[in-house]
Design an enzyme around this catalytic site. Structure first.
Site, PDB file in Angstrom:
ATOM      1  N   ARG A 167     -53.234 -22.638 -37.664  1.00 21.44           N
ATOM      2  CA  ARG A 167     -51.923 -22.845 -37.044  1.00 21.44           C
ATOM      3  C   ARG A 167     -51.911 -24.152 -36.250  1.00 21.44           C
ATOM      4  NH1 ARG A 167     -50.830 -17.256 -34.039  1.00 21.44           N
ATOM      5  NH2 ARG A 167     -50.027 -18.733 -32.508  1.00 21.44           N
ATOM      6  N   ARG A 173     -43.875 -10.489 -22.724  1.00 19.60           N
ATOM      7  CA  ARG A 173     -44.733 -11.534 -22.166  1.00 19.60           C
ATOM      8  C   ARG A 173     -44.208 -12.041 -20.829  1.00 19.60           C
ATOM      9  NH1 ARG A 173     -47.012 -13.406 -27.634  1.00 19.60           N
ATOM     10  NH2 ARG A 173     -48.428 -15.067 -27.130  1.00 19.60           N
TER      11      ARG A 173
END
Ligand code: ADP
Ligand code: ADP
Length: 220
Positions: free
Chosen positions: A156, A85
């Site tokens: 989440r 990332r």
């Protein structure tokens, strides 16, 4: 062939990794799933990562690279879902793969920003397996229950709008430079899929790509 799934949160990387894993025998390595398991188990890595994750920030490169070093020790073809990332992570991955004489193709999930909030705020996750559903686009058979295990699904904590916006900003700033990293004219290894398409249509694009061996871009 090893695949790197690149794209913003909510682009469909986890969904497609699960679909291809069964069909082609890939091992899905999801950094997010591994980190969340460490948080739940209270490991030193989990304790250190939690604050960053709750805040929608990327976990520091050195922690992630050490974690992935261990994961990639095992053989077999992998789908890297959520790694690399950052540019330093991509460089570390190239070192790791090079040492093992392996290569990888990056698959960019091309998607418009404006669908991502809707996808993520409607996402329901089975934490132990990382399987995801969507209340409208991919509903489970029974609301709130995982189809496979019968266990509960959760939303989440970082899938609320304020945290999603921070994650998208991190993606723009730290992850989009990877598009140029992998789309290098001297050594192109980026393939794009239209991730705005319905789930099955995205899977079909990926299956075609794999059956064409990434357009000849991946040999190991
Ligand atoms: P990522 O791993 O890239 O963050 P997910 O695979 O978890 O993305 O998908 C995010 C949410 O969007 C999930 O709720 C999933 O069910 C849903 N989703 C995934 N792909 C699509 C798609 N092509 N169209 C509509 N919804 C999708
Ligand atoms: P999503 O599937 O929605 O893109 P992930 O489950 O991949 O989200 O990631 C959740 C969080 O875990 C990220 O916001 C970040 O804090 C952390 N994380 C996951 N992968 C990495 C990585 N490669 N580098 C740094 N942080 C990561």
């Amino acid at each position: 062939m090893n695949l790197i799934f690149l794209g913003p949160p909510g682009a469909g990387k986890g969904t497609q990794a699960k679909a291809l894993q069964e069909r082609f025998g890939f091992r899905q390595i999801s950094t997010g799933d591994i980190l969340r398991a460490n948080v739940r188990q209270g490991t030193p890595l989990g304790v250190e990562a939690k604050g960053y994750m709750d805040d929608g920030k990327l976990v520091p490169d050195d922690l992630i690279i050490r974690m992935m070093d261990a994961e990639l020790e095992q053989g077999g073809n992998v789908i890297l879902d959520g790694f690399p990332r950052t540019v330093p992570q991509a460089q570390a991955l190239d070192d790791l793969l090079g040492r093992k004489h392996r290569s990888a193709v990056a698959v960019l999930f091309d998607v418009d920003q404006d669908v991502l909030i809707d996808r993520l705020t409607g996402r329901w996750t089975h934490l132990p397996s990382g399987r995801v559903y969507h209340e409208r686009y991919a509903p489970p058979k029974v609301a709130g229950i995982d189809d496979v295990t019968g266990e509960p699904l959760v939303q989440r904590d970082d899938d609320k709008e304020t945290t999603i916006r921070k994650r998208l900003a991190e993606y723009e700033q730290l992850t989009t430079p990877l598009i140029g990293y992998y789309d290098n004219p001297a050594d192109p290894r980026l393939v794009k899929v239209d991730a705005l398409a319905p789930i099955d249509a995205v899977t079909k694009q990926l299956v075609d790509m794999i059956q064409n061996d990434g357009g000849g871009r991946a040999s190991a």
